[in-house]
Design an enzyme around this catalytic site. Structure first.
Site, PDB file in Angstrom:
ATOM      1  N   MET A   1      -0.763  52.315  61.313  1.00 43.80           N
ATOM      2  CA  MET A   1      -1.497  53.534  61.625  1.00 43.80           C
ATOM      3  C   MET A   1      -0.927  54.594  60.689  1.00 43.80           C
ATOM      4  O   MET A   1       0.148  55.163  60.954  1.00 43.80           O
ATOM      5  CB  MET A   1      -1.307  53.929  63.088  1.00 43.80           C
ATOM      6  CG  MET A   1      -1.951  52.963  64.074  1.00 43.80           C
ATOM      7  SD  MET A   1      -2.017  53.585  65.767  1.00 43.80           S
ATOM      8  CE  MET A   1      -0.276  53.777  66.135  1.00 43.80           C
ATOM      9  N   THR A   2      -1.616  54.821  59.577  1.00 41.10           N
ATOM     10  CA  THR A   2      -1.064  55.719  58.555  1.00 41.10           C
ATOM     11  C   THR A   2      -0.928  57.148  59.051  1.00 41.10           C
ATOM     12  O   THR A   2      -0.054  57.889  58.587  1.00 41.10           O
ATOM     13  CB  THR A   2      -1.940  55.700  57.298  1.00 41.10           C
ATOM     14  OG1 THR A   2      -3.300  56.019  57.658  1.00 41.10           O
ATOM     15  CG2 THR A   2      -1.922  54.341  56.648  1.00 41.10           C
ATOM     16  N   CYS A   3      -1.791  57.555  59.998  1.00 37.05           N
ATOM     17  CA  CYS A   3      -1.724  58.937  60.470  1.00 37.05           C
ATOM     18  C   CYS A   3      -0.421  59.222  61.201  1.00 37.05           C
ATOM     19  O   CYS A   3       0.005  60.378  61.311  1.00 37.05           O
ATOM     20  CB  CYS A   3      -2.906  59.249  61.373  1.00 37.05           C
ATOM     21  SG  CYS A   3      -3.064  58.142  62.791  1.00 37.05           S
ATOM     22  N   ALA A   4       0.230  58.157  61.702  1.00 33.22           N
ATOM     23  CA  ALA A   4       1.478  58.331  62.445  1.00 33.22           C
ATOM     24  C   ALA A   4       2.650  57.630  61.782  1.00 33.22           C
ATOM     25  O   ALA A   4       3.735  57.559  62.370  1.00 33.22           O
ATOM     26  CB  ALA A   4       1.299  57.817  63.868  1.00 33.22           C
ATOM     27  N   ASN A   5       2.458  57.090  60.557  1.00 34.40           N
ATOM     28  CA  ASN A   5       3.516  56.336  59.861  1.00 34.40           C
ATOM     29  C   ASN A   5       4.043  55.231  60.780  1.00 34.40           C
ATOM     30  O   ASN A   5       5.246  55.111  61.025  1.00 34.40           O
ATOM     31  CB  ASN A   5       4.657  57.266  59.438  1.00 34.40           C
ATOM     32  CG  ASN A   5       4.190  58.380  58.526  1.00 34.40           C
ATOM     33  OD1 ASN A   5       3.178  58.248  57.839  1.00 34.40           O
ATOM     34  ND2 ASN A   5       4.920  59.483  58.512  1.00 34.40           N
TER      35      ASN A   5
END
Length: 339
Positions: free
Chosen positions: A304-308
Site C-alpha cells: 500500500m504505497t499511500c502508507a508505505n
C-alpha cells in the site's frame, strides 16, 4: 534470471528518459532560426521555468523529486561561477577533445619558439588529431553537436584551424557553461521564484541541493542492522523474525537500480528523503501476508504505497524471498489495484 530480466526492462525504460552519469545540465540554447526555431526555443525556456516551479513546490511541500541535477547546474543555480573544468561533468567527450586540442596548441607554440617564422608556419599546418591536420577535420566554430550554436558571430561559416585554435578553446567553455545556457538558468530561477524566493535556495550548500532533488545517497549504504532499526515490523513479524532478517539481507545485496525499483514499489518514489529510511514518514511497515489460495513460496509481496506498507509472505529461504520480491517489483511496475 529474474533480476537480469528486470534489469533489462529497467534499461529499456531508462532509455526513454534523459539521464547522464554526472547529472542533468541544460543543452546550449541556439538562436531563433525562423518561426520553428523560435517555437523550439520558447518551448525549452518554458520547460525550465516549469522545472523551477516544480522544484520550489517540492521544497515547500516537503515532496521528493527524482531529478538528478548535475553538480555544475547546482553551482550555477546558487550563483557560483562555473569553471572550464566543469565541462568534464557536463560533456566528458568534449572535455577530452579539448584536452587533446590543448596539446596541439602547446605543440604549435613550441614550434613557433624553436623554428624560424617561415619554417614554423609550414610545420604548424600539419598539426592535428590522430595524424589528421585540423583544417581537414571540418570542425565548425560551433558547439559540438549543436550546429545552430555558434561560438561567435559567423561561426557557422568558420572552420577550426591551427590559426584560430586559441579562440576556439577559449570560447567553447564560455558558450557551453555561460552564454548559451544563461537564458535557461534564468527561466529556472523565474519559475522557482513564483513559489519561493530564489534566495532561499542559497541557504543550502551545493551538496545539499543535490541530495534534495535527485541524489541516490539514501540507497547506497544500507546495512541489515540499519534497515531492521528503520523498518516497522507488525502483525506477525518483529525485528527478530527470521523472515525479517532474510528481507534486510536480500535488500542490502541488491544493485542500485533494483533498490530504486524496490523503494518505488513500496513508496511510489524511487528515492528516499534525506536521512534514508530512517527519515521516511510514515516508516516502512512490514507485515505478514497470509493467504490460503496458494503455497507461501508461490505468493507475491504486495504494498500500500499511500502508507508505505509492505505485505510480505513468510518465506523460509533467501532465494525464494528474492525471487518473489523481484517478480513483484518488476512485473507490478506501473500497475495499480484496489483491494
Amino acid at each position: 534470471a529474474k533480476e537480469e530480466e528486470g534489469a533489462e526492462g529497467a534499461r529499456k525504460e531508462e532509455e526513454e528518459l534523459a539521464r547522464c552519469s554526472h547529472g542533468l545540465f541544460p543543452a546550449p540554447l541556439g538562436g531563433g532560426g525562423g518561426e520553428e526555431g523560435e517555437a523550439q526555443r520558447k518551448k525549452r525556456l518554458d520547460a525550465l521555468e516549469v522545472m523551477g516551479w516544480v522544484c520550489a513546490k517540492a521544497v515547500v511541500d516537503g515532496r521528493l523529486l527524482d531529478l538528478p541535477l548535475s553538480l555544475p547546474l547546482c553551482r550555477a543555480l546558487l550563483g557560483i561561477p562555473l569553471e572550464h573544468a566543469d565541462l568534464r561533468y557536463i560533456a566528458p567527450q568534449v572535455w577530452r577533445t579539448m584536452q587533446e586540442l590543448q596539446g596541439v596548441l602547446e605543440e604549435k607554440r613550441k614550434l613557433e619558439a624553436e623554428l624560424s617564422p617561415e619554417e614554423a608556419a609550414k610545420a604548424v599546418e600539419g598539426l592535428g588529431l590522430g595524424g589528421v591536420p585540423l583544417a581537414d577535420l571540418c570542425i565548425g566554430f560551433t558547439v559540438p553537436g549543436f550546429d545552430n550554436v555558434a561560438l561567435r558571430e559567423g561561426g557557422e561559416e568558420e572552420s577550426l584551424s591551427v590559426h584560430n585554435l586559441q579562440d576556439f578553446l577559449t570560447l567553447l567553455p564560455q558558450v557551453i557553461l555561460v552564454s548559451a545556457v544563461e537564458p535557461l538558468l534564468q527561466a529556472f530561477r523565474t519559475g522557482f521564484s513564483k513559489v519561493l524566493s530564489i534566495d532561499c535556495l542559497r541557504l543550502f550548500c551545493v551538496e545539499e541541493v543535490l541530495e534534495m532533488f535527485g541524489s541516490d545517497k539514501g540507497l547506497l549504504q544500507w546495512t541489515p542492522d540499519q534497515l531492521l532499526h528503520a523498518f516497522k515490523f507488525e502483525h506477525g513479524y518483529s525485528s527478530n523474525s527470521a523472515t525479517a532478517r532474510l528481507l534486510v539481507e536480500v535488500l542490502c545485496e541488491l544493485p542500485l537500480p533494483t533498490k530504486r525499483k524496490f523503494v518505488s514499489f513500496c513508496t511510489g518514489c524511487p528515492r528516499l528523503p534525506v536521512g534514508g529510511f530512517g527519515a521516511l514518514r510514515p516508516a516502512l511497515t512490514v507485515v505478514r501476508k497470509e493467504s490460503s489460495r496458494a503455497p507461501t513460496e508461490q505468493q507475491l509481496p504486495s504494498v500500500m504505497t499511500c502508507a508505505n506498507y509492505l505485505k510480505l509472505p513468510e518465506y523460509l529461504s533467501a532465494s525464494v524471498l528474492k525471487d518473489r520480491l523481484l517478480v513483484a517489483v518488476y512485473e507490478a511496475d506501473g500497475s495499480f489495484h484496489l483491494s
